[in-house]
Design a protein around this motif. Structure first.
Motif, short mmCIF file in Angstrom:
data_model
loop_
_atom_site.label_atom_id
_atom_site.label_comp_id
_atom_site.label_asym_id
_atom_site.label_seq_id
_atom_site.Cartn_x
_atom_site.Cartn_y
_atom_site.Cartn_z
N THR A 164 -2.39 13.12 17.14
CA THR A 164 -2.17 12.97 15.66
C THR A 164 -3.03 14.32 15.17
N ILE A 165 -3.36 15.41 16.20
CA ILE A 165 -4.09 16.63 15.87
C ILE A 165 -3.66 17.60 16.85
N ALA A 166 -3.41 18.87 16.43
CA ALA A 166 -3.31 19.70 17.40
C ALA A 166 -4.15 19.94 18.46
N ALA A 167 -3.93 19.97 19.71
CA ALA A 167 -4.95 19.90 20.81
C ALA A 167 -4.40 20.48 22.12
N ALA A 168 -5.32 20.72 22.92
CA ALA A 168 -5.17 21.30 24.30
C ALA A 168 -5.78 20.01 25.25
N THR A 169 -5.04 20.04 26.56
CA THR A 169 -5.52 18.95 27.39
C THR A 169 -5.89 19.44 28.65
N ASN A 170 -6.64 18.33 29.32
CA ASN A 170 -7.23 18.82 30.62
C ASN A 170 -6.02 18.65 31.61
N GLN A 171 -6.41 18.86 33.09
CA GLN A 171 -5.32 18.99 34.00
C GLN A 171 -4.63 17.52 34.31
N ALA A 172 -5.55 16.45 33.89
CA ALA A 172 -5.06 14.94 34.26
C ALA A 172 -4.06 14.62 33.27
N ILE A 173 -3.98 15.10 32.08
CA ILE A 173 -2.86 14.72 31.19
C ILE A 173 -1.78 15.64 31.06
N LEU A 217 -8.60 9.53 25.72
CA LEU A 217 -7.33 9.00 25.73
C LEU A 217 -7.29 7.59 25.95
N SER A 218 -8.15 7.05 26.87
CA SER A 218 -8.08 5.61 27.36
C SER A 218 -8.18 4.55 26.49
N ASP A 219 -7.39 3.78 26.25
CA ASP A 219 -7.20 2.38 25.66
C ASP A 219 -6.83 2.87 24.21
N ARG A 220 -6.39 3.83 23.75
CA ARG A 220 -6.17 4.34 22.47
C ARG A 220 -4.45 4.83 22.47
N ALA A 221 -4.00 4.24 21.22
CA ALA A 221 -2.45 4.31 20.84
C ALA A 221 -2.34 5.76 20.48
N VAL A 222 -3.35 6.10 19.76
CA VAL A 222 -3.30 7.55 19.12
C VAL A 222 -4.40 8.22 19.35
N ILE A 249 1.06 18.22 16.65
CA ILE A 249 1.04 16.86 16.04
C ILE A 249 2.30 16.01 16.55
N GLY A 250 2.31 14.88 17.12
CA GLY A 250 3.52 14.18 17.45
C GLY A 250 3.89 14.11 19.14
N THR A 251 3.11 15.03 19.61
CA THR A 251 3.25 15.42 21.11
C THR A 251 2.85 13.91 21.68
N LEU A 252 3.38 13.42 22.59
CA LEU A 252 2.85 12.38 23.75
C LEU A 252 2.10 12.74 24.79
N LEU A 253 0.88 12.19 24.90
CA LEU A 253 -0.05 12.49 26.11
C LEU A 253 0.06 11.64 26.98
N PHE A 254 0.37 11.71 28.16
CA PHE A 254 0.49 10.65 29.36
C PHE A 254 -0.52 10.99 30.33
#
Length: 407
Positions: free
Chosen positions: A83-92, A37-42, A65-70
């Motif tokens: 821009t892809i369907a994905a899961a995340t870790n607990q920091a996001i 995620l770091s330093d990326r807009a997408v 796709i289209g979800t915002l990751l914070f």
């Protein structure tokens, strides 16, 4: 903000020791960590992917796709579009916009809030937020059509600023490369392009000026292990800046280190010594000492046995080919465990010019580096000004201080 979302949630990390949870040889579900995620807009790809078993082990949601990751932890408040369907870790924290909010507008609003997030954060070792605090963040909500207009305006204008920033960042990188190449040429080939050359007989050196001596480092230095004492400053060795000229505070160090109260465990160093971190020498963790002090017992201290400039040796050993040579002589199963012991260091061969020529080379490097540093400082100042302009523009537009409906 939670009332503008169709979905919100953080993820988790499946057991990293369970190979059944991680897709290595076959496609899996992308799994977003802070590094993706770091330093990326997408986010278009991830370093790791999960198997269905991995997803199930933590009950992870796969966001569309289209979800915002914070980012709730490291890089607090950084937001990127998935821009892809994905899961995340607990920091996001995944934020799925509802039909009541324009996704790009919400992304810009979160950019506007980023500098203010620390006042909402909890802090132990680092600032962090949780889903509840993020969901309760305030959002101004203009009509949907106006949100789209604001988003389009900012995408266009911020894109121009980002392009200018990228140009300055590219200039800085090119200047750094130029400085490195200039130094490497000066300390391995000298300043006289017409000087007769000879084959050094050393693979990493290649051809060198004919009047330079090819010698082992052990012929120039001897290892010393004198104990530190009293109030001598504990000096630090940086892979970027060499040996410090004072005892650094914790916040001045590149990385945290623990110091012993028993100063006799440290090694005494004098101006002109060369010292290096056995575990980081192959990364550039060494330098010439300029003040009387002491260094970690994990460092090797090499004291000159002949009359030459230790700073010249430091500049030579910082060249990319010299660093590769030191790595070749380092011992260890993996890069993480590599160590350069004195017995290996002392057999490395270098080409050494006469002392007067060493002084001329040092003066040349100082002069050329000063020119490059001035240009880099100007570029960094330009970047700072453009970043300030960027932040001010986003703030003015998303809060309605600047009307862009008719632009």
């Amino acid at each position: 903000m939670k009332f503008l979302l169709a979905g919100m949630g953080s993820g988790g990390t499946p057991d990293t020791d369970n190979a059944d949870f991680w897709a290595s040889d076959e496609p899996g579900t992308p799994w977003v960590a802070i590094g993706d995620l770091s330093d990326r807009a997408v986010v278009t790809s991830t370093a790791k992917a999960l198997t269905p078993e991995g997803i199930a082990s933590k009950g992870l949601k796969v966001w569309p796709i289209g979800t915002l990751l914070f980012s709730m932890y490291a890089s607090l408040g950084h937001t990127a579009e998935l821009t892809i369907a994905a899961a995340t870790n607990q920091a996001i924290l995944a934020l799925l916009p509802s039909d009541e909010v324009n996704q790009r507008f919400l992304c810009r609003w979160l950019e506007f809030l980023k500098p203010k997030l620390k006042e909402h954060a909890s802090s132990n070792t680092q600032d962090n937020l949780n889903a509840e605090k993020v969901g309760n963040l305030f959002v101004l909500k203009p009509p949907l059509r106006e949100q789209a207009t604001i988003a389009a305006f900012l995408d266009r204008e911020i894109g121009k600023i980002d392009a200018l920033i990228a140009e300055q960042e590219k200039l800085i990188a090119l200047l750094a490369e130029k400085r490195s190449a200039t130094i490497a040429h000066a300390v391995t080939r000298g300043l006289n392009p017409d000087a007769p050359m000879k084959d050094s007989g050393v693979a990493w050196l290649g051809r060198v000026p004919a009047h330079w001596d090819v010698v082992r480092l052990g012929a120039l230095f001897r290892e010393v292990q004198d104990s530190g004492w009293g109030e001598l400053p504990v000096l630090s060795v940086s892979i970027h800046h060499g040996v410090s000229d004072k005892e650094l505070e914790e916040d001045e160090m590149e990385r945290k280190v623990s110091r012993s109260e028993d100063r006799s465990k440290y090694k005494e160093v004098w101006p002109g010594d060369l010292t290096y971190n056995m575990m980081r020498a192959w990364q550039g963790g060494f330098g010439a000492v300029t003040v009387h002090g002491m260094v970690s017992p994990a460092y090797v201290v090499a004291r000159p046995t002949k009359d030459f400039q230790t700073s010249h040796i430091e500049q030579l050993l910082r060249t990319p080919r010299a660093v590769s040579e030191m790595k070749r002589y380092s011992r260890g199963i993996t890069d993480f465990r590599l160590r350069l012991y004195w017995d290996e260091f002392k057999v490395i061969q270098i080409a050494l010019p006469p002392k007067m020529e060493q002084s001329e080379i040092s003066a040349f490097i100082y002069s050329e580096s000063a020119k490059v540093d001035a240009l880099m400082t100007a570029a960094k100042k330009n970047i700072k000004l453009m970043q300030e302009r960027r932040g001010a523009l986003i703030a003015a537009v998303v809060t309605g201080q600047v009307d862009v409906r008719h632009t």
